[in-house]
Design a protein around this motif. Structure first.
Motif, mmCIF file in Angstrom:
data_model
loop_
_atom_site.group_PDB
_atom_site.id
_atom_site.type_symbol
_atom_site.label_atom_id
_atom_site.label_comp_id
_atom_site.label_asym_id
_atom_site.label_seq_id
_atom_site.Cartn_x
_atom_site.Cartn_y
_atom_site.Cartn_z
ATOM 1 N N PRO A 146 9.081 -0.455 19.586
ATOM 2 C CA PRO A 146 9.529 -0.320 20.976
ATOM 3 C C PRO A 146 11.011 -0.672 21.157
ATOM 4 C CG PRO A 146 8.132 -2.255 20.718
ATOM 5 C CD PRO A 146 8.102 -1.518 19.418
ATOM 6 N N ASP A 147 11.587 -1.364 20.197
ATOM 7 C CA ASP A 147 13.003 -1.742 20.261
ATOM 8 C C ASP A 147 13.890 -0.797 19.442
ATOM 9 O OD1 ASP A 147 12.526 -3.969 21.896
ATOM 10 O OD2 ASP A 147 12.012 -5.187 20.144
ATOM 11 N N SER A 148 13.374 0.359 19.110
ATOM 12 C CA SER A 148 14.086 1.298 18.252
ATOM 13 C C SER A 148 15.483 1.627 18.772
ATOM 14 C CB SER A 148 13.269 2.584 18.098
ATOM 15 O OG SER A 148 13.956 3.507 17.307
ATOM 16 N N GLU A 149 15.608 1.860 20.053
ATOM 17 C CA GLU A 149 16.914 2.219 20.615
ATOM 18 C C GLU A 149 17.918 1.080 20.471
ATOM 19 O OE1 GLU A 149 18.793 3.640 24.866
ATOM 20 O OE2 GLU A 149 16.688 4.085 24.442
ATOM 21 N N LYS A 150 17.493 -0.133 20.771
ATOM 22 C CA LYS A 150 18.376 -1.300 20.643
ATOM 23 C C LYS A 150 18.765 -1.530 19.184
ATOM 24 C CE LYS A 150 16.566 -3.742 24.633
ATOM 25 N NZ LYS A 150 15.794 -4.886 25.097
ATOM 26 N N LEU A 151 17.805 -1.369 18.297
ATOM 27 C CA LEU A 151 18.084 -1.568 16.877
ATOM 28 C C LEU A 151 19.028 -0.496 16.337
ATOM 29 C CD1 LEU A 151 14.507 -2.608 15.789
ATOM 30 C CD2 LEU A 151 16.560 -4.040 15.643
ATOM 31 N N THR A 152 18.893 0.724 16.829
ATOM 32 C CA THR A 152 19.808 1.788 16.413
ATOM 33 C C THR A 152 21.228 1.478 16.882
ATOM 34 O OG1 THR A 152 18.041 3.424 16.386
ATOM 35 C CG2 THR A 152 20.291 4.266 16.563
ATOM 36 N N THR A 188 18.256 -3.371 9.251
ATOM 37 C CA THR A 188 18.224 -2.975 10.657
ATOM 38 C C THR A 188 17.836 -1.506 10.788
ATOM 39 O OG1 THR A 188 19.853 -4.648 11.249
ATOM 40 C CG2 THR A 188 19.579 -2.829 12.792
ATOM 41 N N PHE A 189 18.386 -0.660 9.910
ATOM 42 C CA PHE A 189 18.027 0.757 9.916
ATOM 43 C C PHE A 189 16.530 0.924 9.671
ATOM 44 C CE2 PHE A 189 17.248 4.875 8.074
ATOM 45 C CZ PHE A 189 18.022 5.720 8.848
ATOM 46 N N VAL A 190 15.998 0.229 8.679
ATOM 47 C CA VAL A 190 14.571 0.318 8.373
ATOM 48 C C VAL A 190 13.750 -0.121 9.578
ATOM 49 C CG1 VAL A 190 12.698 -0.637 6.961
ATOM 50 C CG2 VAL A 190 14.840 0.079 5.877
ATOM 51 N N ASN A 191 14.104 -1.236 10.169
ATOM 52 C CA ASN A 191 13.363 -1.761 11.313
ATOM 53 C C ASN A 191 13.410 -0.795 12.494
ATOM 54 O OD1 ASN A 191 11.813 -3.594 12.720
ATOM 55 N ND2 ASN A 191 13.480 -4.999 13.142
ATOM 56 N N ASN A 236 0.846 -1.185 0.000
ATOM 57 C CA ASN A 236 0.000 0.000 0.000
ATOM 58 C C ASN A 236 0.883 1.237 0.000
ATOM 59 O OD1 ASN A 236 0.800 0.490 2.688
ATOM 60 N ND2 ASN A 236 -0.966 -0.571 3.517
ATOM 61 N N VAL A 237 0.307 2.362 0.303
ATOM 62 C CA VAL A 237 1.024 3.633 0.249
ATOM 63 C C VAL A 237 2.206 3.673 1.223
ATOM 64 C CG1 VAL A 237 -0.440 4.866 1.904
ATOM 65 C CG2 VAL A 237 0.658 6.110 0.039
ATOM 66 N N LEU A 238 2.174 2.877 2.288
ATOM 67 C CA LEU A 238 3.264 2.877 3.266
ATOM 68 C C LEU A 238 4.545 2.242 2.722
ATOM 69 C CD1 LEU A 238 1.308 2.092 6.542
ATOM 70 C CD2 LEU A 238 2.093 4.301 5.693
ATOM 71 N N ASP A 239 4.450 1.560 1.589
ATOM 72 C CA ASP A 239 5.654 1.021 0.953
ATOM 73 C C ASP A 239 6.650 2.141 0.643
ATOM 74 O OD1 ASP A 239 4.390 -1.399 1.081
ATOM 75 O OD2 ASP A 239 4.282 -1.699 -1.093
ATOM 76 N N ASP A 240 6.125 3.322 0.330
ATOM 77 C CA ASP A 240 7.000 4.456 0.036
ATOM 78 C C ASP A 240 7.807 4.860 1.263
ATOM 79 O OD1 ASP A 240 6.200 4.556 -2.605
ATOM 80 O OD2 ASP A 240 4.654 6.072 -2.240
ATOM 81 N N ASP A 241 7.218 4.733 2.450
ATOM 82 C CA ASP A 241 7.963 5.025 3.682
ATOM 83 C C ASP A 241 9.115 4.052 3.871
ATOM 84 O OD1 ASP A 241 6.306 7.136 4.341
ATOM 85 O OD2 ASP A 241 5.112 5.991 5.781
ATOM 86 N N ILE A 242 8.860 2.787 3.603
ATOM 87 C CA ILE A 242 9.901 1.773 3.751
ATOM 88 C C ILE A 242 11.006 2.003 2.722
ATOM 89 C CG2 ILE A 242 10.392 -0.700 3.592
ATOM 90 C CD1 ILE A 242 7.550 -1.144 4.736
#
Length: 95
Positions: free
Chosen positions: A71-77, A61-64, A20-26
């Motif tokens: 909620p795991d954004s900090e760990k993934l960064t 990993t950056f995308v995720n 859908n339209v959110l593919d552009d965000d990814i």
């Protein structure tokens, strides 16, 4: 430009199965990750299809880390930054 294989892998990584339209965000997040890899000096020849497992994992990993409200954004960064450190010590800078 992000190829369709990398986009499909990124969508899978964020558990997004419908198109859908959110593919552009990814796609945008994947492009930011590739641009960041260029920023640290990774040669374009390694990024054109992003088939190298270490580079591909960095992009995913950056995308995720940055898609939605993970909620795991900090760990993934932190994981992304560790991957950048590993990339900096690799073969990715030759011409």
């Amino acid at each position: 430009m992000i190829d369709e294989g990398l986009l499909a892998a990124a969508k899978l990584r964020v558990r997004k199965t419908r198109s859908n339209v959110l593919d552009d965000d990814i796609r945008q997040l994947a492009e930011v990750a590739v641009t960041d890899l260029k920023r640290i000096g990774v040669n374009e020849k390694y990024l054109s299809k992003c088939e190298d497992p270490l580079l591909r994992e960095a992009v995913l990993t950056f995308v995720n880390a940055n898609y939605g409200s993970n909620p795991d954004s900090e760990k993934l960064t932190l994981s992304y930054n560790m991957l950048l450190t590993k990339i900096k010590g690799g073969k990715y800078f030759d011409v």
